[in-house]
Every structure is written in C-alpha cells, then in structure tokens.
Write an enzyme that holds these catalytic residues in place. Sequence first.
Site, PDB file in Angstrom:
ATOM      1  CB  CYS A  39      -0.971  -0.076   1.374  1.00  0.00           C
ATOM      2  SG  CYS A  39      -2.360  -1.393   1.213  1.00  0.00           S
ATOM      3  CB  CYS A  40       1.955   3.613  -1.804  1.00  0.00           C
ATOM      4  SG  CYS A  40       1.897   3.953  -2.966  1.00  0.00           S
ATOM      5  CD  GLN A  41      -1.699   9.419   0.021  1.00  0.00           C
ATOM      6  OE1 GLN A  41      -0.897   8.882   1.259  1.00  0.00           O
ATOM      7  NE2 GLN A  41      -2.763   9.318   0.222  1.00  0.00           N
ATOM      8  N   GLY A 101      -0.454   4.110  -5.094  1.00  0.00           N
ATOM      9  CA  GLY A 101      -0.264   1.890  -5.878  1.00  0.00           C
ATOM     10  C   GLY A 101       0.557   2.349  -6.666  1.00  0.00           C
ATOM     11  CB  VAL A 148      -3.357   3.500   2.086  1.00  0.00           C
ATOM     12  CG1 VAL A 148      -3.709   4.835   1.746  1.00  0.00           C
ATOM     13  CG2 VAL A 148      -3.387   3.122   3.541  1.00  0.00           C
TER      14      VAL A 148
END
Length: 112
Positions: free
Chosen positions: A6-8, A10, A42
């Site tokens: 997960c990141c801000q 993707g 996320v």
Amino acid sequence: MKIVLCCQGGFSTTMLMDSMKRTVRDSQKLNEADFTFKAIPVDQLPAEVDDTDVVILGPQVAHRVDSIKEILDPHAIPYTVVDKDTYGKMDGATVLKMALVARKKADLAAGN
C-alpha cells in the site's frame, strides 16, 4: 501467501512489487506459485483484507498506521512499514524478508 503493498496512489509500490517478484523468481528456495502480490492505494485496503496474509506499507502512508491497524487487527493481518531508504532503493529482497518475518511473528504469537 498474498502480500498487499500500500502507498498513497499504488504507483510506486508497483515498482517495489515488481522487485519483490524478481526476488522470488530468482530465488533457489522460494517458489513463485506460493506468492501473490498486489499493489494498491491505501484507501482500497478494506476491500483486500479477506485473503491477505501480510500488508506492506510505504513510508508515505506510515502516518496513517493507526487507522490501518483498525482495518487489519480484526483480521489478524500483520503489517510492516518500509523505511524511506529501503523504499527509495526499491529493495524487493529486503521488503520480502520484512513481510515474511512479520507473518512468521504473527503465526508464532497466535500459536500456529
């Protein structure tokens, strides 16, 4: 083992995910068929918890760890936060090791 990154948005985790896939593919000990990887923003995490074994959080979402724990804890899904240096290097081997350790610790704590 399903590993969700997960990141801000993707996008950067997709590059890290590809590095992790290469690590598995190039390994003498790991089998590609044993792993599934998914990179997502996320905000999509609640839709992914049902069959996830471990969650990897990029450093850009580390500040949201409390709300992420609220999503993961009821499902007993371990998570790990990647430090910015490891993330910046796109070091898939280190991040894969972090994921495996997080899952192993969770299994030991649950008595599995």
